[in-house]
Design a protein around this motif. Sequence first.
Motif, PDB file in Angstrom:
ATOM      1  N   LYS A   1       0.825  -1.201   0.000  1.00  0.00           N
ATOM      2  CA  LYS A   1       0.000   0.000   0.000  1.00  0.00           C
ATOM      3  C   LYS A   1       0.856   1.245   0.000  1.00  0.00           C
ATOM      4  CE  LYS A   1      -3.481   2.074   3.014  1.00  0.00           C
ATOM      5  NZ  LYS A   1      -4.282   2.844   2.081  1.00  0.00           N
ATOM      6  N   LEU A   2       0.427   2.175  -0.806  1.00  0.00           N
ATOM      7  CA  LEU A   2       1.157   3.418  -0.881  1.00  0.00           C
ATOM      8  C   LEU A   2       0.731   4.317   0.275  1.00  0.00           C
ATOM      9  CD1 LEU A   2       3.149   4.986  -2.691  1.00  0.00           C
ATOM     10  CD2 LEU A   2       1.173   5.876  -3.921  1.00  0.00           C
TER      11      LEU A   2
ATOM     12  N   ARG B   1       5.803   6.158   2.690  1.00  0.00           N
ATOM     13  CA  ARG B   1       6.466   5.345   1.671  1.00  0.00           C
ATOM     14  C   ARG B   1       6.720   6.156   0.410  1.00  0.00           C
ATOM     15  NH1 ARG B   1       2.910   0.415   2.896  1.00  0.00           N
ATOM     16  NH2 ARG B   1       4.088  -0.598   4.562  1.00  0.00           N
ATOM     17  N   LEU B   2       5.747   7.000   0.072  1.00  0.00           N
ATOM     18  CA  LEU B   2       5.913   7.807  -1.132  1.00  0.00           C
ATOM     19  C   LEU B   2       7.090   8.769  -0.988  1.00  0.00           C
ATOM     20  CD1 LEU B   2       5.035   8.782  -3.895  1.00  0.00           C
ATOM     21  CD2 LEU B   2       3.379  10.293  -2.794  1.00  0.00           C
TER      22      LEU B   2
ATOM     23  N   SER C   1      10.354   6.867  -1.003  1.00  0.00           N
ATOM     24  CA  SER C   1      10.714   6.408  -2.362  1.00  0.00           C
ATOM     25  C   SER C   1      11.230   7.558  -3.195  1.00  0.00           C
ATOM     26  CB  SER C   1       9.501   5.815  -3.093  1.00  0.00           C
ATOM     27  OG  SER C   1       8.830   4.922  -2.287  1.00  0.00           O
TER      28      SER C   1
ATOM     29  N   ASP D   1      -5.709   8.159  -0.919  1.00  0.00           N
ATOM     30  CA  ASP D   1      -5.196   7.278  -1.974  1.00  0.00           C
ATOM     31  C   ASP D   1      -4.935   8.044  -3.263  1.00  0.00           C
ATOM     32  OD1 ASP D   1      -7.066   4.216  -1.282  1.00  0.00           O
ATOM     33  OD2 ASP D   1      -5.137   5.014  -0.548  1.00  0.00           O
TER      34      ASP D   1
ATOM     35  N   LEU E   1      -2.088  10.585  -3.045  1.00  0.00           N
ATOM     36  CA  LEU E   1      -0.755  10.004  -3.176  1.00  0.00           C
ATOM     37  C   LEU E   1      -0.439   9.677  -4.629  1.00  0.00           C
ATOM     38  CD1 LEU E   1      -0.775   7.643  -0.066  1.00  0.00           C
ATOM     39  CD2 LEU E   1       0.635   9.672  -0.390  1.00  0.00           C
ATOM     40  N   LYS E   2      -1.436   9.171  -5.319  1.00  0.00           N
ATOM     41  CA  LYS E   2      -1.212   8.825  -6.728  1.00  0.00           C
ATOM     42  C   LYS E   2      -0.841  10.052  -7.552  1.00  0.00           C
ATOM     43  CE  LYS E   2      -4.830   6.487  -8.201  1.00  0.00           C
ATOM     44  NZ  LYS E   2      -5.653   5.526  -7.448  1.00  0.00           N
TER      45      LYS E   2
ATOM     46  N   SER F   1       2.468  11.504  -6.878  1.00  0.00           N
ATOM     47  CA  SER F   1       3.571  10.733  -7.477  1.00  0.00           C
ATOM     48  C   SER F   1       3.952  11.260  -8.844  1.00  0.00           C
ATOM     49  CB  SER F   1       3.190   9.264  -7.686  1.00  0.00           C
ATOM     50  OG  SER F   1       2.608   8.753  -6.554  1.00  0.00           O
TER      51      SER F   1
END
Lengths: 389, 534
Positions: A2-3, A7-8, A11, A108, A111-112, A115
């Motif tokens: 899961k993002l 974590r984002l 990364s 969600d 975060l997408k 990115s």
Amino acid sequence: MKLTTARLLISAALMRVAFFFYGVYQDEHAEIRFTDIDYFVFTDASKFTAQGGTPYDRATYRYTPILAWLLLPTTQYFWFGKLLFALGDIVAGWLMLRIFQLRGLSNDRALKFASVWLLNPMVATISTRGSSEGLLGAMVIALLWAVYEKQIVLSGALTGYAVHFKIYPIIYVPSILWALDSSPSILGNGILRWVNKDRIKFALSSFITFTTLTGAMYYIYGHPFLLHTYLHHLSRSDHRHNFSPYNILLYISASPSVDESPYPSLAFIPQLFISGIFLPLMLAKKDLAKTMFVQTFAFVTFNKVCTSQYFMWYIVLLPFYLPSSAMLKNKWLGIWGLILWTLAQALWLQQGFELEYLGNSTFFPGIFAATLIFFSVNIWILGVAIEDI
Amino acid sequence: MASIRQRHTFIVHSQFRDTADTLDLSKHKLTLNDVPGTRQDRLTVTTDHLKERGILQAVDNIRIEIVSRENFAHITPFNRQLAWGTHINVVPTEIFNWNGFCKWIQSSVNSEIACIGQESFIELPYGYYLHSPYTDSSQLLSYIENYYSDAKKEDIVAEVEEASTSSYISLSLNKNSTDKKTAGRLIAEAYWYYGRWTKTVKAGGPDHRVEVGLLGKIADDPQGELTYGGILAVIGENEQFVPTLFDFSPRHRSVYQPAVYYPDFRQPYGLHPKHLTTVLGDISPPRKKITVLDVGEENGEIDVSEATTSCGLYGYYVLPNFIFVDKYQVSDLADAQAGGIKRVVGIWGETDLEIPVWMVEKWGSTMLLELIPPEQPLLPGIMPQLDIEIPMHSRYEVPRWNTTVVKHDMPWPTLFWACNGSAESDMTTSPFDSNGLGHEYLFDPGTMFYYLHPNQTISNPANKTYLVTNLNIPVVPLEAYKYVQPWTVIVILLGCMWIFYKSFLGFRRDGGIRKASGVKPDKDKLDKKGPKTE
């Protein structure tokens, strides 16, 4: 897996670390350097400043002295600047997520879309190559975040700072002023009702910040500061090949072969009108973040000079446009948009390569056509985005 | 002391110095008949005779040289090398009218030389310098002729006119020279590397001394002096030739070893040509390091000290303003000892990295680099090849009709060893060297120069020009303008209209003026209920 926010961000940071080390390797071992020439300009300027001189001792340094000051640690740790710029990327991404939260987007999806900036290899490359656009991205997102947080004075200060840094953020001033509807007016009724508390706060804080910074730099560095940081950008004749649709026109008209033409001045008109007046008035009240995106996109598209670093200026705002974008709802529109945008650049790059490395005169029709094609693709995308808002 | 001194020197084979067939000396004249050899003419005027007017009054030191583009060799003792074209070196006095100087250059040297004012010159450590590719000497020769207004004028005019066939012409005036033979004297020089000379030299007058020398090289010590000998005559004084023998330490020599070089750009090249000079042959220093043994007077101990003779290998580049170097880039190479560069001694002139050629005021720039000579010989007398690679950049050129490329000529760099004088050599200056301004002044006085041989066999014999590297700069043809103008405007305007149209569509869709504030996040909240997109 899961993002999550953590974590984002991690990364994104790791990606930049990886690019950084790759860059060190390429600098050492390959013919073409990874690190951008601009990074050497900044670090040289810092070095001269540290030695008691001015950043303008370094030819082609055309920024505020504050940048050279920020990079003073590079005299000890040469790569500090890249660290700072990459950090700017991350901060911009983090503030982006905060803005999404304020705008009510689900975590969600936030975060997408974030990115698109944080995990974008193009963005990571530009910062790890040593271009300062990441820092600027952080400033722009920060000033937008401050507006959403209702920290108007802070937003004004950040805007003043950003304009001092790069001039173009001035186009955000009309948008923000126009959008700041919600606070009580202080000047009674009628047309003056428009003048409300927030607008006054914003106008004053941005103006004071800008003039203080600019005044201070002028006091310290004098005329060279004004010349290189601001006047140069107004009077520059960008005759060298670049993406702008005006490129070939300005090359020929700047030369002594033709009579003086009004094109260099005229070119400001569509750019400033569309990005600084028309789009803010039409759209800022509907959605400030999306308006800033299309404004910036229009500014870059109509600019007299355009290099790939300029794309960062609008890519940092792209995640705000995407959630309700027609280009995502209609997958093919989005895919074609991306393909054509990339292909148009590739076409220009091919013609540019022929010129720059093989010596073939591809100016006309090659580069000329490629710049107009790229402009047209950008206008099409811009049109789709505007209609969307 | 004669106020005009006219000297003809012929470097000829000894057989032509002896025979009566080729030489006829009388009380009033000397006649040469078909004497083959190298020739240098020199006309020296002392300042009291000098019609000091205008420019010559306003300068402390000036030198104007015109070097032919046609094939010629540097015969000893005339070994000094420099690029073809017109060179103007000047050290002006305090208040100097640059504008007037440029006008003078265009009227007295060559009207084609581009010169506006001080901004056209570049500042070198020793003075100001301007280089121009033109080699026509007729205007300069007229100027020299006009210095003589007395009855002798016709004779001198004839002599000066002959110089139009020469390989090299120099006019210099150094008011502050430490050399008594040249200080304050206007010296005009012409050099022919070869000719078959049939001419008559007439006697001068009370203040006009005419000398003719026919000389040959007697001895040549690469580490020391040159010895020349032959016959001399002062026309009008000597009715017979006087034998002569003299030696001197020349400042300029050619290297004795066969070291040749050839420059070109790496192909293909675009806007960033890499200039590569290949040096082949025996690239060893011309002077050995001498160890000096000193017996201490007080204690009798023996001191061993390194001699002062040491040589560095240098390249001097003349870069007209259509091409330039990025000084940061070249410094980086020197730091890394890459590209054959040991250090950047200096880059002078227009070094702007961005402007196009039409915005450059100076004629160009020059660069002096110290190079890294190879260490180990491959075979006796053969060193590994030395590659000197300098990244350069061309400036954007002026668009013009009917062509997409602008062809330029660039001079070859001058490559030489510069050796500081050793303790025992006496720096008596060569009688053939006027010691005027030039690249020597970038070095300490007393430095000796050994020039490497430019590889002329590769040059183009058909063109009869040499030491030229071609550079093509791509340019937009002016015919394009009639399409570029309207199409750019049309596309921009169509773009604007598309923006307005799309804005109007969105405006109309939302029912006109919406009151929704840009700060309340209601539009994105709608997304949660809207169709899933990904």
